[in-house]
Design a protein around this motif. Structure first.
Motif, mmCIF file in Angstrom:
data_model
loop_
_atom_site.group_PDB
_atom_site.id
_atom_site.type_symbol
_atom_site.label_atom_id
_atom_site.label_comp_id
_atom_site.label_asym_id
_atom_site.label_seq_id
_atom_site.Cartn_x
_atom_site.Cartn_y
_atom_site.Cartn_z
ATOM 1 N N LYS A 9 34.081 29.843 36.531
ATOM 2 C CA LYS A 9 35.142 30.154 37.490
ATOM 3 C C LYS A 9 35.946 31.369 37.035
ATOM 4 N N LEU A 10 36.246 31.447 35.758
ATOM 5 C CA LEU A 10 36.980 32.607 35.243
ATOM 6 C C LEU A 10 36.147 33.881 35.352
ATOM 7 N N LYS A 11 34.847 33.762 35.157
ATOM 8 C CA LYS A 11 33.963 34.916 35.344
ATOM 9 C C LYS A 11 34.032 35.399 36.791
ATOM 10 N N GLU A 12 34.042 34.454 37.712
ATOM 11 C CA GLU A 12 34.161 34.794 39.133
ATOM 12 C C GLU A 12 35.486 35.505 39.409
ATOM 13 N N PHE A 13 36.583 34.981 38.864
ATOM 14 C CA PHE A 13 37.884 35.623 39.047
ATOM 15 C C PHE A 13 37.904 37.021 38.433
ATOM 16 N N SER A 14 37.286 37.180 37.272
ATOM 17 C CA SER A 14 37.301 38.483 36.586
ATOM 18 C C SER A 14 36.603 39.563 37.401
ATOM 19 N N GLU A 15 35.632 39.154 38.197
ATOM 20 C CA GLU A 15 34.905 40.113 39.038
ATOM 21 C C GLU A 15 35.675 40.453 40.300
ATOM 22 N N GLN A 16 36.621 39.594 40.668
ATOM 23 C CA GLN A 16 37.419 39.810 41.879
ATOM 24 C C GLN A 16 38.722 40.555 41.598
ATOM 25 N N ILE A 17 39.224 40.424 40.373
ATOM 26 C CA ILE A 17 40.571 40.912 40.059
ATOM 27 C C ILE A 17 40.506 42.054 39.052
ATOM 28 N N ASP A 18 41.072 43.179 39.435
ATOM 29 C CA ASP A 18 41.200 44.331 38.546
ATOM 30 C C ASP A 18 42.566 44.252 37.881
ATOM 31 N N LEU A 19 42.591 43.957 36.587
ATOM 32 C CA LEU A 19 43.866 43.794 35.892
ATOM 33 C C LEU A 19 44.683 45.082 35.865
ATOM 34 N N TYR B 46 43.061 39.384 24.448
ATOM 35 C CA TYR B 46 44.197 39.464 25.369
ATOM 36 C C TYR B 46 43.768 39.734 26.806
ATOM 37 N N GLU B 47 42.549 40.218 27.022
ATOM 38 C CA GLU B 47 42.103 40.474 28.396
ATOM 39 C C GLU B 47 41.974 39.171 29.178
ATOM 40 N N LEU B 48 41.368 38.163 28.566
ATOM 41 C CA LEU B 48 41.236 36.871 29.239
ATOM 42 C C LEU B 48 42.587 36.179 29.358
ATOM 43 N N GLU B 49 43.406 36.303 28.341
ATOM 44 C CA GLU B 49 44.758 35.716 28.417
ATOM 45 C C GLU B 49 45.554 36.357 29.546
ATOM 46 N N MET B 50 45.450 37.670 29.725
ATOM 47 C CA MET B 50 46.157 38.350 30.804
ATOM 48 C C MET B 50 45.615 37.938 32.171
ATOM 49 N N LEU B 51 44.330 37.646 32.253
ATOM 50 C CA LEU B 51 43.764 37.160 33.505
ATOM 51 C C LEU B 51 44.356 35.794 33.857
ATOM 52 N N LEU B 52 44.417 34.887 32.890
ATOM 53 C CA LEU B 52 45.004 33.566 33.126
ATOM 54 C C LEU B 52 46.454 33.697 33.583
ATOM 55 N N GLU C 230 46.383 32.914 42.980
ATOM 56 C CA GLU C 230 45.134 32.180 43.161
ATOM 57 C C GLU C 230 45.275 30.692 42.843
ATOM 58 N N ILE C 231 45.909 30.377 41.720
ATOM 59 C CA ILE C 231 46.006 28.971 41.320
ATOM 60 C C ILE C 231 46.941 28.205 42.250
ATOM 61 N N PHE C 232 48.057 28.819 42.610
ATOM 62 C CA PHE C 232 48.980 28.140 43.519
ATOM 63 C C PHE C 232 48.343 27.926 44.889
ATOM 64 N N LYS C 233 47.599 28.902 45.374
ATOM 65 C CA LYS C 233 46.904 28.758 46.653
ATOM 66 C C LYS C 233 45.879 27.630 46.570
ATOM 67 N N ASN C 234 45.122 27.599 45.483
ATOM 68 C CA ASN C 234 44.106 26.568 45.306
ATOM 69 C C ASN C 234 44.739 25.185 45.197
ATOM 70 N N LEU C 235 45.872 25.114 44.511
ATOM 71 C CA LEU C 235 46.583 23.845 44.367
ATOM 72 C C LEU C 235 47.030 23.324 45.724
ATOM 73 N N LYS C 236 47.610 24.197 46.540
ATOM 74 C CA LYS C 236 48.087 23.779 47.869
ATOM 75 C C LYS C 236 46.933 23.306 48.750
ATOM 76 N N GLU C 237 45.767 23.920 48.601
ATOM 77 C CA GLU C 237 44.621 23.553 49.413
ATOM 78 C C GLU C 237 44.013 22.225 48.989
ATOM 79 N N LYS C 238 44.033 21.949 47.707
ATOM 80 C CA LYS C 238 43.282 20.805 47.201
ATOM 81 C C LYS C 238 44.092 19.535 46.993
ATOM 82 N N ILE C 239 45.360 19.669 46.696
ATOM 83 C CA ILE C 239 46.099 18.477 46.303
ATOM 84 C C ILE C 239 46.462 17.648 47.520
ATOM 85 N N LYS C 240 46.332 16.352 47.385
ATOM 86 C CA LYS C 240 46.653 15.420 48.462
ATOM 87 C C LYS C 240 47.529 14.307 47.893
#
Length: 257
Positions: free
Chosen positions: A7-17, A221-227, A234-244
């Motif tokens: 999943k982080l690999k997928e995010f890294s390809e979508q997001i230019d830090l 630090y590159e992966l830490e900066m991505l997190l 992304e995480i807040f959007k995913n949380l709102k979509e998934k949590i019930k």
């Protein structure tokens, strides 16, 4: 944690830090020489400036015997944590923390301010230490929950440090984790890595997987900066979509991702 890495690999390809990472500091601060300020001014985005800052301060740590000013500039000025002031008890805590780094075991007292202290270690040795703060751990714990533990508890979570971010405060990750694993929680099972070991296991996770995600020449630090960057959007959007939240007079009450 293969699914988290994928999943982080997928995010890294979508997001230019270079475009998304947003953490600014005063490049004209008196801590910098005129040459250092000039070097920082050539970097056109906060990501590149912060990367250069890692190595500027790392070199200063190698040459300065009196390091208190560096330690508290990082926490107070760069990190914006004004409450961790350079008083005697905090100066002593920083010194204890530095000694504990080599032993790979933190005292509970040091972990209680890990967001501040890990900022210091991340500049002392950027090859081996990264920042353990609320946004970074929030992101990682959500990914563990949704990618590794979605069908049952398999991987332990990282203890959450306190944070000032409103989203993290409003949607408490400890509560989400505990309710998601209510059976294990009720039976007293340990859902979290111990505070004494968590920082080092986190650094090991980042060091090992940065190269898998960003390539052999990448730095931790590159992966830490991505997190860090993922938390608010992304995480807040995913949380709102998934949590019930399910409630009822007769049924069980719980939260499920």
């Amino acid at each position: 944690m293969k699914n988290v890495i994928d999943k982080l690999k997928e995010f890294s390809e979508q997001i230019d830090l270079k475009e998304r990472f947003d953490f600014n500091f005063d490049i004209t601060d008196k801590i910098f020489s005129s040459i250092e300020s000039e070097q920082l001014s050539t970097d056109k985005n906060p990501f590149d400036q912060n990367v250069r800052l890692k190595w500027i301060l790392s070199e200063k740590y190698k040459t300065k015997t009196e390091q208190n000013y560096l330690d508290f500039w990082i926490v107070n000025n760069w990190g914006g944590i004004r409450g961790f002031k350079p008083v005697e008890r905090n100066i002593e805590k920083v010194q204890r923390f530095k000694k504990q780094l080599s032993k790979r075991k933190l005292s509970l007292d040091c972990f209680s301010t890990i967001s501040s202290l890990s900022k210091i270690s991340s500049f002392i040795d950027p090859e081996n230490f990264v920042i353990y703060d609320s946004r970074v751990i929030y992101t990682l714990n959500w990914l563990i929950l949704t990618c590794e533990n979605q069908d049952g508890f398999k991987k332990k979570y990282f203890p959450m440090p306190s944070g000032r971010n409103k989203i993290i405060a409003d949607f408490d990750m400890n509560t989400i984790v505990n309710i998601s694993h209510i059976s294990e929680y009720s039976q007293g099972e340990d859902l979290y890595i111990t505070q004494q070991k968590a920082y080092f296991e986190f650094c090991d996770f980042i060091k090992t997987n940065t190269k898998l995600i960003y390539g052999e020449d990448s730095k931790p630090y590159e992966l830490e900066m991505l997190l860090f960057t993922l938390a608010d959007k992304e995480i807040f959007k995913n949380l709102k979509e998934k949590i019930k939240i399910t409630t009822g007079n007769k049924g069980n009450r719980g939260t499920s991702p």
